[in-house]
Every structure is written in C-alpha cells, then in structure tokens.
Enzyme design. Structure first.
Site, mmCIF file in Angstrom:
data_model
loop_
_atom_site.group_PDB
_atom_site.id
_atom_site.type_symbol
_atom_site.label_atom_id
_atom_site.label_comp_id
_atom_site.label_asym_id
_atom_site.label_seq_id
_atom_site.Cartn_x
_atom_site.Cartn_y
_atom_site.Cartn_z
ATOM 1 N N CYS A 37 0.839 -1.190 0.000
ATOM 2 C CA CYS A 37 0.000 0.000 0.000
ATOM 3 C C CYS A 37 0.878 1.245 0.000
ATOM 4 O O CYS A 37 2.071 1.185 -0.233
ATOM 5 C CB CYS A 37 -0.898 0.003 1.232
ATOM 6 S SG CYS A 37 -1.815 -1.539 1.479
ATOM 7 N N ASN B 270 2.428 -0.235 5.454
ATOM 8 C CA ASN B 270 2.747 -0.590 4.077
ATOM 9 C C ASN B 270 3.728 -1.748 4.113
ATOM 10 O O ASN B 270 4.835 -1.613 4.652
ATOM 11 C CB ASN B 270 3.371 0.610 3.354
ATOM 12 C CG ASN B 270 3.961 0.244 2.009
ATOM 13 O OD1 ASN B 270 3.510 -0.684 1.360
ATOM 14 N ND2 ASN B 270 4.979 0.984 1.585
ATOM 15 N N GLY B 271 3.339 -2.894 3.547
ATOM 16 C CA GLY B 271 4.246 -4.028 3.521
ATOM 17 C C GLY B 271 3.531 -5.341 3.752
ATOM 18 O O GLY B 271 2.317 -5.453 3.584
ATOM 19 N N VAL C 199 11.997 -8.944 -19.717
ATOM 20 C CA VAL C 199 12.011 -8.014 -20.842
ATOM 21 C C VAL C 199 13.379 -8.051 -21.501
ATOM 22 O O VAL C 199 14.369 -8.469 -20.909
ATOM 23 C CB VAL C 199 11.702 -6.552 -20.405
ATOM 24 C CG1 VAL C 199 10.276 -6.414 -19.935
ATOM 25 C CG2 VAL C 199 12.689 -6.093 -19.333
ATOM 26 N N SER D 53 11.019 -11.599 -6.483
ATOM 27 C CA SER D 53 12.205 -11.087 -7.164
ATOM 28 C C SER D 53 13.446 -11.403 -6.339
ATOM 29 O O SER D 53 13.353 -11.661 -5.135
ATOM 30 C CB SER D 53 12.059 -9.571 -7.379
ATOM 31 O OG SER D 53 13.066 -9.075 -8.225
#
Length: 621
Positions: free
Chosen positions: A2, A72-73, A289, A362
């Site tokens: 968030c 946030n997290g 990519v 990641s």
C-alpha cells in the site's frame, strides 16, 4: 502492499490537503482509500489488497480507540505472532497482518519490531499522548520519508505526496547532488529535496511534543565462521552450509509466495537468483524483458528456463523509442534521481507482469548477502601486491597516477589504497576531482566521508565482508531497493523479495568468506545450493540482470542530440559547468572514451529536475 501519507496539525483545510496528498500516491493502492482525523493528526491511505480482501482496511484503530495504524508491507510470520497474542488473551476482528502489528505494538511497544519478519513501513498514532511512532523494516525494502515544516511532522511513502502539503517547500538539496554524482543515487539521509529526509532501515522515530527522536533497533552484522584446515572437515563444512542455505531459502520462498489471497508470479532475468526463485516457488507465471539490440536480450534464456520448469513465460521487447520516451516518467516515479539504467527495464517488466498477476517474487539481496558482485573478487586479485610494504604500494600507485593510460595502470592505483578509500559501492561515477570540475557549488563532502560511519562498524572484517557491509547499508538501499519499490508500485504491483529476509541473512552472515567468493566464482555456496534445482548453465551463469545498451545509444545522432540539449539547458547551467558536460558527451560520441554511465548519471538528474522543477526555459523552475 500500500501507500500512505500524513501530517500533524489542525489547519482548517486539512481534510482537502490530506486527500490531495493521498491522490499523488494512487498508483500504490488502487483497491481503496481510507482517512483518519483526530485532534492533531491527519492520515491518508491507499490500499493494494493481498490479505483479507474484504476486511483489513486502513487506517485501523484498536477497539478501545487509543491506537491507530497505517502499514505498508507484508509480515510473513504474522500467523505465528497472532497465535502468540491469542494465547495472551488478545482477540482479533480481521485476518490481516495489519491488526497483528497493531496488537503487537500494544503488547510489546517498540520491542515488537525485532519479532516481525517481513517488509514494512509503519505509522502508529497514540490518541492518549498525541505521539507518533513510525518504523522502517530491517533492510529498507519499504520507503518512509518525513520532514518538519512549521513545527509539524509530514510523512509518507513517497516524496511527491509530501510536496502536495501547502507548507512543504520544494527546493533542490545542493548538498545531496555531489553525493549523487559519486554514487549514482542519493546516499545521504536527507533526500535530493532540501529538508525532506529518509528514515533509515532498521530505525524508528517518535514525534512527541513537537520533538523528533530517531533510534536504531537492529543491526546487520557479519560473523563469518572459520574454515577447518583439514580438507575433509572443510568439505563437510561447505556441504552443511549449502544445506542450510537450501533450507532457509526454501522456507522463505514458501512464506513469501503462500501468504497471499491473490496470484503471485516471478521475475526472471535468467540469472541464478531469479532462476532459483522461479524454480522453487509454487506459482505458474514468469516475466522478463529485453531490448531490440543484439546482445541485450535475454528473453530466449528466460523462455527456455521457464519451459524447462513447466512455467508459463511472459516477455516484452522494449523498443529504443519507448525506452527513451518514458525516462522522465520513470524519474518522477523514483522521487529521487537514480542513474541505474536497469531501473527502466524494471519499469517495463513490472508493467507487463501487472497484466497477469498482482504480485511478483524477485531476487534482490542475493548479491549483497552471499557475495555476488564481481568487484568482490578484487581483494583476492590485489593480494599479490601485499608482499610489498605499504609505502612501496603507495609509491607505485602515485607514479601510476601520473603516467598516461596503460594496461594495468588502475591495478597499481587501487592496490595502493585500502578498501576504505577505493570502494564506495558498486558504482563510483565521478571522483572528487571530477565533481569539482563539473559542479558550480564546490562545498561538498567526499565520498569517503559518506561511507566512513559504515566502515567504522566493520573493524575486524576482511575486505570482502567490508564491501558487502557497505553495499547492504548503502547500495542496496539507495539503488536496488529504491527502484524495486518504485518501479513495481508505479504499476500497482507488489514486489516481494524472499532472499531479503532476516533468517536468510542469519545464515549468510556466518558463511566463511571463501564460501562466498572464490578466485573463479561469486556466490559460491549459494550457487551450489541452486545447483540442486537448476542445470549448470543456469546455476553458474554470470550476473547480467537486465542489460541495457546505453553505451551504443549515446553514440547515435538522435540520442546524442537529445542529451546535448539537456546538457546546455538553463537547468544544467544552474548546477554545472556545462562545457564540461558537453565535453564528456562529445568524447563518448567520437569513441574516445566510454563515458556512458557518467553521461547517464548527469542526464537522469536533469530529467528528474525537469519533472519536479520544470526545465527553467519559461516553465516552472
């Protein structure tokens, strides 16, 4: 995942100001918004929902009404923490990790921080005392910015949110520019915006009675084990270390993948870090990519690896035109200028992933924890020079500096310097002498002065471990994690980093140096652990990340002209001796030198400046 903003103070228009600030971080949470106002506090929140999709909205307040949190997290051990709290008699109304953090704070206060396993930026308001408590996770995965204007505290997940506050003054921090030119990111605790700061990893702050205090609650420390001189026992040590790496990584990957009520995929650059995660997670989709240049496209590698593992692969070929056309937007999302070309690739791979999933795993942290960068082999390569006394090495280095360029010249120069002088991190763009030539403002601290407080805590470490320590506290936070958070969140995508975990670090921290870096390999023990799941061509593949052809682009007339225009702009004239900038560019264009990374560093700053201050050519500046 968030985003939030907030400030103290009872201004008449505070509700509208809070909403204006919150609108600037919409991309961090399109699933919902929330607000909280009390006597002297104003909270705004954006939600990207992963757990307890129906409930778990924020800001969240305890039943008694005393404490209110924004978070946030993700906390990956929240279920175990919840069970512990329930044994103490605490009850819950949601299934979210946010409520667990709030109850942990009520139960343990600041001591709850070292019990959390995950990534977080937390703000808690105490209605009874009017105090603000805030904290950032152990490694700095999640951002937290703050400032004090007019005696009031402003804070948020992104600087652009703070800038919407009427009292927040927007000025370039000239003191930070020199550091940026050296490191390719802003290395100070004060950001590139004057008087706006970054809360450092593993720190918390309190704002009470108009006074701000900041403390560290945890420290990343290495304690490498000694390797037995007995070959058999040394081999047994190595095998035991590999097993331990394997176990802790497997557990962390499972936690990071399974703690979600939505689908999660994995980035895949074909390097060993992301390849191992993709091989071990229970998801179905991978993403990469490449560029429309030969030698700068790893899509085929990622496709082959995904096929071998039975995964569905999604890729995107980035054209040169769209790469360059999005640079300004990318610097805007970054908040502070960042000259890492791979940030752009991360922006596009995040955009592609968001079409299919809401979150990705990641491989950030593997290189810093386990010794993955090629530069970590330098202390071994310089070892032959140790046979000479220091004064001899210094003399050879001094002579080499004065001579014209020749093969091996830099070797003698670096061998003459202790690691504290020669290493400031993975990137060293402009030396102090070069910055003095470039900058109009000459009063700045040296790069060595910036790294000195960190080196002061590495006494007793060998040179490789010192370098890892510096990178964990500087490069990883200022470059790797900055772009990981900002580029994923630019597309409402949650990035999870299972290697950047406290328990994983505890294993990495005790690895003997020779199990991390050898004469031929980096991440030696890590690669052995990966070989259990990957063929040798993947487990031993050298690190490339997402390679970007900026060296070639800057020799093309179209992009040379674009950069030259920026180098001669009024904005450039404000900060730089522009003739020096153009000389760097021309030398590169004529193939007299590879100045691509230096040019890129300067150009990214000017693009960032244009996004936030205008271009000084009749526009806002």
């Amino acid at each position: 995942m968030c985003g939030f903003i907030g400030f103290t103070g009872n201004r008449e228009d505070r509700e509208q100001v809070t909403k204006d600030m919150n609108s600037k971080i919409y991309h961090r949470g399109p699933d919902g918004e929330g607000y909280f106002f009390d006597n002297n506090i104003n909270f705004g929140f954006r939600r990207l929902s992963f757990l307890d999709l129906t409930h778990g909205n924020q800001p969240m307040t305890t039943e008694c009404g005393r404490y209110t949190i924004m978070f946030n997290g993700e906390i990956y051990n929240y279920r175990a923490l919840r069970s512990r709290l329930e044994e103490k008699g605490r009850t819950f109304t949601t299934k979210s990790d946010t409520e667990v953090i709030l109850q942990m704070y009520v139960e343990y206060g600041v001591h709850m921080l070292n019990q959390l396993r995950g990534m977080f930026a937390i703000v808690i308001y105490d209605k009874q005392t009017s105090d603000i408590f805030a904290a950032r996770d152990h490694f700095g995965i999640k951002p937290f910015y703050y400032s004090i204007f007019g005696g009031e505290l402003l804070f948020g997940s992104e600087i652009k949110g703070l800038l919407e506050h009427p009292d927040c003054e927007k000025n370039v921090n000239h003191a930070a520019l020199s550091g940026y030119l050296a490191f390719q990111y802003s290395p100070l605790t004060e950001t590139m915006f004057k008087d706006i700061h970054k809360l450092q990893p593993a720190h918390f702050l309190r704002f009470s009675g108009g006074k701000l205090t900041i403390e560290r609650y945890w420290q990343a420390e290495f304690a490498p084990a000694k390797v037995s001189r007995n070959k058999k026992k040394a081999q047994e040590q190595l095998e035991a270390a590999v097993r331990e790496i394997d176990e802790v990584l497997g557990e962390s990957i499972d936690l990071h993948y399974n703690m979600s009520d939505v689908e999660i995929g994995s980035f895949l650059s074909s390097g060993v870090d992301s390849s191992l995660i993709a091989a071990r997670f229970d998801g179905e989709k991978t993403f990469t990519v490449g560029f429309d240049y030969d030698g700068y496209n790893e899509i085929e590698y990622a496709q082959e690896l995904s096929k071998d593992m039975g995964l569905t692969h999604h890729s995107r070929l980035i054209t040169t035109t769209e790469y360059w056309d999005n640079l300004g937007k990318i610097q805007y999302h970054m908040d502070e200028p960042l000259a890492d070309p791979a940030a752009v690739a991360l922006y596009f791979v995040s955009e592609e992933a968001r079409k299919h999933v809401k979150g990705v795993l990641s491989g950030e942290g593997a290189d810093e924890f386990f010794g993955g960068y090629n530069i970590y082999q330098e202390p071994r390569s310089l070892r032959p020079m140790k046979v000479f006394p220091k004064f001899v090495r210094r003399g050879l280095g001094a002579v080499a500096k004065k001579l014209p360029a020749f093969k091996g010249r830099n070797y003698f120069i670096r061998a003459a310097q202790p690691v504290e002088q020669r290493f400031i991190g993975n990137a060293y763009m402009f030396t102090e002498a070069e910055r003095k030539e470039l900058l109009k403002e000459k009063d700045f601290v040296s790069a060595a002065e910036i790294t000195a407080p960190y080196y002061a805590k590495t006494k007793g470490y060998d040179d490789v471990t010192k370098m890892q320590y510096i990178d964990i506290h500087m490069w990883m936070v200022g470059d790797i994690l900055l772009k990981a958070d900002k580029m994923t969140m630019a597309h409402c995508l949650e990035g999870r980093v299972p290697i950047l975990d406290k328990e994983v670090f505890a294993v990495a921290a005790k690895l003997p140096t020779k199990f991390r870096v050898t004469k031929k390999e980096t991440k030696y023990a890590f690669r052995l652990a990966a070989a259990k799941y990957l063929d040798e061509k993947w487990s031993k593949k050298r690190k490339l990340g997402f390679p970007v052809p900026i060296r070639l682009w800057l020799r093309e007339s179209e992009y040379y002209a674009r950069v030259k225009m920026a180098f001669e702009s009024k904005a450039a004239q404000e900060f730089f001796n522009t003739d020096k900038l153009v000389a760097l560019l021309d030398a590169h264009k004529l193939n007299k030198a590879d100045n691509s990374r230096k040019i890129w560093t300067l150009y990214m700053f000017l693009l960032w400046h244009k996004e936030f201050f205008g271009d000084c050519d009749g526009n806002e500046c």
